[in-house]
Design a protein around this motif. Structure first.
Motif, mmCIF file in Angstrom:
data_model
loop_
_atom_site.group_PDB
_atom_site.id
_atom_site.type_symbol
_atom_site.label_atom_id
_atom_site.label_comp_id
_atom_site.label_asym_id
_atom_site.label_seq_id
_atom_site.Cartn_x
_atom_site.Cartn_y
_atom_site.Cartn_z
ATOM 1 N N UNK A 54 44.516 33.121 21.244
ATOM 2 C CA UNK A 54 45.650 33.971 21.640
ATOM 3 C C UNK A 54 46.935 33.477 20.984
ATOM 4 N N UNK A 55 47.102 32.157 20.901
ATOM 5 C CA UNK A 55 48.285 31.590 20.247
ATOM 6 C C UNK A 55 48.295 31.962 18.766
ATOM 7 N N UNK A 56 47.134 31.923 18.130
ATOM 8 C CA UNK A 56 47.015 32.313 16.731
ATOM 9 C C UNK A 56 47.470 33.760 16.547
ATOM 10 N N UNK A 57 47.049 34.646 17.436
ATOM 11 C CA UNK A 57 47.453 36.054 17.361
ATOM 12 C C UNK A 57 48.964 36.204 17.543
ATOM 13 N N UNK A 58 49.544 35.454 18.489
ATOM 14 C CA UNK A 58 51.008 35.506 18.685
ATOM 15 C C UNK A 58 51.741 35.021 17.444
ATOM 16 N N UNK A 59 51.231 33.953 16.841
ATOM 17 C CA UNK A 59 51.872 33.410 15.641
ATOM 18 C C UNK A 59 51.751 34.388 14.468
ATOM 19 N N UNK A 60 50.637 35.085 14.373
ATOM 20 C CA UNK A 60 50.491 36.113 13.336
ATOM 21 C C UNK A 60 51.493 37.235 13.565
ATOM 22 N N UNK A 61 51.590 37.708 14.797
ATOM 23 C CA UNK A 61 52.518 38.790 15.113
ATOM 24 C C UNK A 61 53.962 38.369 14.895
ATOM 25 N N UNK A 62 54.257 37.097 15.099
ATOM 26 C CA UNK A 62 55.606 36.581 14.913
ATOM 27 C C UNK A 62 55.935 36.224 13.468
ATOM 28 N N UNK A 63 54.977 36.386 12.565
ATOM 29 C CA UNK A 63 55.223 36.103 11.160
ATOM 30 C C UNK A 63 55.157 34.635 10.787
ATOM 31 N N UNK A 64 54.650 33.808 11.676
ATOM 32 C CA UNK A 64 54.536 32.373 11.402
ATOM 33 C C UNK A 64 53.264 32.086 10.606
ATOM 34 N N UNK A 65 52.189 32.762 10.967
ATOM 35 C CA UNK A 65 50.928 32.661 10.241
ATOM 36 C C UNK A 65 50.806 33.940 9.415
ATOM 37 N N UNK A 66 50.584 33.771 8.128
ATOM 38 C CA UNK A 66 50.544 34.923 7.234
ATOM 39 C C UNK A 66 49.199 35.011 6.525
ATOM 40 N N UNK A 67 48.846 36.230 6.174
ATOM 41 C CA UNK A 67 47.585 36.506 5.510
ATOM 42 C C UNK A 67 47.700 36.260 4.005
ATOM 43 N N UNK A 68 46.621 35.768 3.439
ATOM 44 C CA UNK A 68 46.535 35.568 1.993
ATOM 45 C C UNK A 68 45.072 35.693 1.599
ATOM 46 N N UNK A 69 44.818 35.800 0.325
ATOM 47 C CA UNK A 69 43.444 35.854 -0.149
ATOM 48 C C UNK A 69 42.735 34.569 0.283
ATOM 49 N N UNK A 70 41.667 34.733 0.994
ATOM 50 C CA UNK A 70 40.905 33.565 1.431
ATOM 51 C C UNK A 70 41.226 33.102 2.830
ATOM 52 N N UNK A 71 42.169 33.748 3.512
ATOM 53 C CA UNK A 71 42.449 33.347 4.886
ATOM 54 C C UNK A 71 43.898 33.480 5.291
ATOM 55 N N UNK A 72 44.405 32.396 5.897
ATOM 56 C CA UNK A 72 45.731 32.386 6.497
ATOM 57 C C UNK A 72 46.468 31.116 6.098
ATOM 58 N N UNK A 73 47.793 31.200 6.103
ATOM 59 C CA UNK A 73 48.597 30.016 5.843
ATOM 60 C C UNK A 73 49.822 30.020 6.754
ATOM 61 N N UNK A 74 50.424 28.864 6.910
ATOM 62 C CA UNK A 74 51.584 28.674 7.779
ATOM 63 C C UNK A 74 52.872 28.830 6.981
ATOM 64 N N UNK A 75 53.769 29.672 7.467
ATOM 65 C CA UNK A 75 55.112 29.794 6.899
ATOM 66 C C UNK A 75 55.994 28.803 7.660
ATOM 67 N N UNK A 76 56.265 27.668 7.043
ATOM 68 C CA UNK A 76 57.004 26.602 7.724
ATOM 69 C C UNK A 76 58.402 27.026 8.150
ATOM 70 N N UNK A 77 59.078 27.814 7.332
ATOM 71 C CA UNK A 77 60.427 28.269 7.691
ATOM 72 C C UNK A 77 60.398 29.143 8.939
ATOM 73 N N UNK A 78 59.409 30.037 9.013
ATOM 74 C CA UNK A 78 59.279 30.896 10.194
ATOM 75 C C UNK A 78 58.955 30.064 11.436
ATOM 76 N N UNK A 79 58.130 29.029 11.273
ATOM 77 C CA UNK A 79 57.785 28.153 12.393
ATOM 78 C C UNK A 79 59.019 27.400 12.882
ATOM 79 N N UNK A 80 59.809 26.885 11.958
ATOM 80 C CA UNK A 80 61.032 26.169 12.323
ATOM 81 C C UNK A 80 61.989 27.093 13.070
ATOM 82 N N UNK A 81 62.126 28.316 12.585
ATOM 83 C CA UNK A 81 63.009 29.282 13.245
ATOM 84 C C UNK A 81 62.506 29.633 14.642
ATOM 85 N N UNK A 82 61.203 29.809 14.784
ATOM 86 C CA UNK A 82 60.615 30.136 16.092
ATOM 87 C C UNK A 82 60.875 29.013 17.094
#
Length: 93
Positions: free
Chosen positions: A40-68
């Motif tokens: 559920x936390x993963x889904x919230x982070x995706x919706x919040x733009x912290x976890x982003x989609x890329x070819x092969x999976x997902x990655x963390x947007x550190x700037x978005x995480x810091x802002x959150x």
């Protein structure tokens, strides 16, 4: 002050991405967890733009995480401040 379980789950998800060095689209990973709270936390982070989609999976947007985290801390500080003001007013009565 206790930390909400959802915030802890989000931090654990973020730690998983940091440990895998999935901080750029080229380093994306698949996310897996056996814990429903982390899913559920993963889904919230995706919706919040912290976890982003890329070819092969997902990655963390550190700037978005810091802002959150910054917004969460500001909101908590405002709630504590409001509680202190209400407490002071009530004790003056």
């Amino acid at each position: 002050m206790p930390v909400p379980a959802g915030a802890i789950a989000e931090r654990r998800v973020v730690e998983q991405f940091i440990a895998a060095d999935a901080l750029r689209p080229s380093d994306a990973i698949e996310f897996k967890s056996i814990f429903s709270r982390r899913l559920r936390a993963f889904e919230r982070l995706k919706q919040g733009g912290v976890i982003k989609s890329a070819t092969g999976g997902w990655y963390l947007d550190e700037d978005a995480w810091t802002e959150r985290r910054s917004k969460r801390r500001k909101r908590a500080a405002l709630l504590v401040g409001a509680g202190l003001v209400v407490g002071a007013v009530l004790s003056a009565l």
